[in-house]
Design an enzyme around this catalytic site. Structure first.
Site, mmCIF file in Angstrom:
data_model
loop_
_atom_site.group_PDB
_atom_site.id
_atom_site.type_symbol
_atom_site.label_atom_id
_atom_site.label_comp_id
_atom_site.label_asym_id
_atom_site.label_seq_id
_atom_site.Cartn_x
_atom_site.Cartn_y
_atom_site.Cartn_z
ATOM 1 N N HIS A 50 8.268 3.478 1.486
ATOM 2 C CA HIS A 50 7.609 4.466 2.342
ATOM 3 C C HIS A 50 6.979 3.736 3.515
ATOM 4 O O HIS A 50 6.904 2.509 3.531
ATOM 5 C CB HIS A 50 6.595 5.312 1.560
ATOM 6 C CG HIS A 50 5.430 4.546 1.013
ATOM 7 N ND1 HIS A 50 5.554 3.532 0.094
ATOM 8 C CD2 HIS A 50 4.091 4.660 1.251
ATOM 9 C CE1 HIS A 50 4.361 3.064 -0.213
ATOM 10 N NE2 HIS A 50 3.448 3.723 0.484
ATOM 11 N N HIS A 76 3.912 3.646 4.898
ATOM 12 C CA HIS A 76 2.515 3.206 5.021
ATOM 13 C C HIS A 76 2.488 1.749 5.490
ATOM 14 O O HIS A 76 3.352 0.950 5.129
ATOM 15 C CB HIS A 76 1.775 3.353 3.690
ATOM 16 C CG HIS A 76 1.228 4.735 3.475
ATOM 17 N ND1 HIS A 76 0.964 5.251 2.229
ATOM 18 C CD2 HIS A 76 0.873 5.703 4.375
ATOM 19 C CE1 HIS A 76 0.475 6.482 2.367
ATOM 20 N NE2 HIS A 76 0.408 6.778 3.649
ATOM 21 N N ASP A 96 0.879 -0.895 4.787
ATOM 22 C CA ASP A 96 0.876 -2.020 3.846
ATOM 23 C C ASP A 96 2.261 -2.264 3.245
ATOM 24 O O ASP A 96 2.436 -3.208 2.471
ATOM 25 C CB ASP A 96 -0.176 -1.815 2.744
ATOM 26 C CG ASP A 96 -0.043 -0.496 1.991
ATOM 27 O OD1 ASP A 96 0.313 0.519 2.621
ATOM 28 O OD2 ASP A 96 -0.290 -0.479 0.773
ATOM 29 N N HIS A 97 3.237 -1.430 3.623
ATOM 30 C CA HIS A 97 4.605 -1.621 3.124
ATOM 31 C C HIS A 97 5.598 -1.952 4.237
ATOM 32 O O HIS A 97 6.743 -2.296 3.946
ATOM 33 C CB HIS A 97 5.070 -0.371 2.364
ATOM 34 C CG HIS A 97 4.261 -0.096 1.131
ATOM 35 N ND1 HIS A 97 4.727 -0.315 -0.137
ATOM 36 C CD2 HIS A 97 2.972 0.326 0.983
ATOM 37 C CE1 HIS A 97 3.783 -0.017 -1.029
ATOM 38 N NE2 HIS A 97 2.702 0.378 -0.365
ATOM 39 N N HIS A 122 4.021 11.258 -3.325
ATOM 40 C CA HIS A 122 3.004 10.474 -2.633
ATOM 41 C C HIS A 122 2.540 11.265 -1.403
ATOM 42 O O HIS A 122 3.109 12.294 -1.073
ATOM 43 C CB HIS A 122 3.611 9.113 -2.243
ATOM 44 C CG HIS A 122 2.586 8.087 -1.844
ATOM 45 N ND1 HIS A 122 1.458 7.818 -2.584
ATOM 46 C CD2 HIS A 122 2.519 7.248 -0.775
ATOM 47 C CE1 HIS A 122 0.757 6.870 -1.994
ATOM 48 N NE2 HIS A 122 1.371 6.511 -0.893
ATOM 49 N N ASP A 127 4.950 3.908 -3.943
ATOM 50 C CA ASP A 127 3.685 4.506 -4.371
ATOM 51 C C ASP A 127 3.938 5.926 -4.859
ATOM 52 O O ASP A 127 4.639 6.699 -4.213
ATOM 53 C CB ASP A 127 2.694 4.542 -3.195
ATOM 54 C CG ASP A 127 2.296 3.150 -2.746
ATOM 55 O OD1 ASP A 127 2.876 2.165 -3.241
ATOM 56 O OD2 ASP A 127 1.396 3.046 -1.886
ATOM 57 N N HIS A 182 1.034 -3.476 -7.166
ATOM 58 C CA HIS A 182 0.278 -2.595 -6.268
ATOM 59 C C HIS A 182 -1.091 -2.293 -6.891
ATOM 60 O O HIS A 182 -1.465 -1.149 -7.117
ATOM 61 C CB HIS A 182 1.071 -1.304 -6.004
ATOM 62 C CG HIS A 182 0.625 -0.558 -4.770
ATOM 63 N ND1 HIS A 182 -0.390 0.357 -4.804
ATOM 64 C CD2 HIS A 182 1.043 -0.601 -3.489
ATOM 65 C CE1 HIS A 182 -0.555 0.866 -3.589
ATOM 66 N NE2 HIS A 182 0.298 0.295 -2.759
#
Ligand SMILES: [Zn+2]
Ligand SMILES: [Zn+2]
Lengths: 308, 308
Positions: free
Chosen positions: A63, A65, A67-68, A140, A211, A269
């Protein structure tokens, strides 16, 4: 085949855990590495391993976000700088193309290799004669995918001793027998590959989820997996918070592994609220439900054995 | 006022040096930190310092190459996550707005503070009663700016002892005198601030250049600077290569410092071809031309003294 966790934290980088990235090492299988997610400083983490960026053949983004994905533009550029010249494919949700394209354009980054960007939907997103990859949407705050990587079965080992004992000398027909074909010998006798092959080598199934809250598609993707990589942002007592933030707890991950009949579970995670000293407790929570559980830390590496 | 080098490498991150970022610590002056460039993993470097992301008040981007901007989206997001709520302004070349906007949008990052993005041209880009910042284009493969940060002069210290000796008790008139004003006392006598003030405290000049060849604007920005931060990608014998790649050598940086009458020179943006053992040699090359030279390494911190 090994999993190497490059970043095992959630949300923002911390000293203990970097943001998410997981390498599936397929060096024996195809001299390649597949990356799952690419948080900021993934290329920095790689500097501390034996991974070569030019070996990275595919990147699967769960995804979008930050942090990914915020390590993606830098890694793509450095792979080029470090003489990566083979094609690279990046899979991920809609929006991925714009992020990569704008980042590379604005920074005047010119890649010396062909880059393919594939914005995915549920279903089979890749297949060749070795592997098949399926994606499915999870639950998510933003569109988040899980990936099921299916290694195809391979024919068993050819029993060369038995062939020699039966007076069949090595030659081109060995390759045909290895493929399971039937062959006519010079003496008109017909022999069958299946009589000289060991048992089929079962392919492995690796499931890596983005996530997510507990959901039906997580279960589907993880069915009978040799290893399930499941986010575990919170401890068991934070189920409400996990739900509110669209994440999972240790025990929710373990329940999915159990119900899906997975063989092994890796938790990753992990929220930065948990220190190194909490890891034992977190993994014990999951183990009370699903015994064969590990909790990943940065640079944790685990082989995925062929099942018997 | 101190300079803290967070990343001192060129092009791609290496174990020894991260990609570029420099913090100008203005904690005493305005409880703030100004950042110059923000290569990938700048926020990770910050984790190893005492800097608080919420203290970052302004970010000045010299140019849009990846090694100078790919850490920006992550840092902006983490500053919000770590309860930064004061306004942040990011200055930089045209294209900066699109990079930031797309990165934050695609990653669904919602900042809890006002973010101002200013795409700059040559000239004064910021001024308040403490500081003035000028930008000018340098000579690089893409538009690259240098910044001249001018601290304004401050009135000298008020001599309280002399005031008391002259029978003038502390009160609101002290503030007026401190401002250099003239004041009429109750006994009709007029006294002048200048008679009670020490010498004016000279403001400092800090010049931080983006990637560049030697050029006229570098010289202009560095004129009489208390400290000049100059890229020095290559050693003295690689002048041709430096020219080809739009960079500078150690001695070219030193010559600019000398001609500009700077007081101190800090070399940074060092190619990864040079190991730690080469640093001494690199700085000696510059010192042979400009004596007061330092070569930065990651986490190198140097105070900028007020000149007498
Ligand atoms: Zn996440
Ligand atoms: Zn650079």
């Amino acid at each position: 085949m090994e999993l190497l966790f490059l970043g095992t934290g959630a949300g923002i980088p911390a000293k203990l855990r970097n943001v998410t990235s997981i390498a599936l090492k397929l060096l024996e299988e195809r001299k390649a590495v597949w990356l799952f997610d690419c948080g900021e400083a993934t290329q920095h983490q790689i500097l501390h391993t034996s991974l070569k960026p030019r070996r990275i053949e595919k990147i699967f983004i769960t995804h979008l976000h930050g942090d990914h994905i915020f390590g993606l533009p830098g890694l793509l550029g450095s792979r080029s700088f470090q003489s990566g010249d083979s094609e690279l494919t990046v899979f991920g949700p809609k929006g991925l193309r714009q992020f990569i394209t704008v980042s590379l354009q604005i920074s005047d980054t010119h890649l010396q290799y062909p880059l393919k960007i594939v914005e995915i939907e549920d279903g089979i997103i890749f297949e060749d004669d070795q592997f098949l990859v399926e994606a499915a949407k999870l639950d998510h705050a933003v569109e988040s995918f899980g990936y099921r990587i299916i290694e195809k079965d391979k024919p068993g080992t050819l029993n060369a001793k038995k062939l020699r004992d039966d007076g069949i000398p090595p030659g081109p027909i060995y390759a045909k027998l290895k493929n399971g074909e039937s062959v006519e010998l010079d003496n008109q006798k017909i022999i069958h590959g299946k009589d000289y092959l060991g048992p089929t080598i079962k392919g492995r199934i690796i499931t890596i989820l983005g996530d997510t809250r507990t959901c039906a598609n997580a279960l589907k993707l993880a069915a009978n997996a040799d290893v399930l990589v499941h986010e575990s942002t919170f401890s068991a007592d934070n189920e409400e918070m996990a739900y509110e933030y669209f994440h999972s707890t240790t025990t929710q991950a373990a329940k999915t592994a159990l119900q899906a009949n997975a063989k092994m579970l890796c938790l990753t995670h992990i929220s930065s609220r948990y220190g190194l000293e909490d890891s034992k407790h977190l993994v014990e929570e999951a183990k009370s439900i699903f015994k064969n559980t590990y909790i990943a830390h940065d640079f944790f590496e685990i082989p995925i054995p062929t099942s018997k």
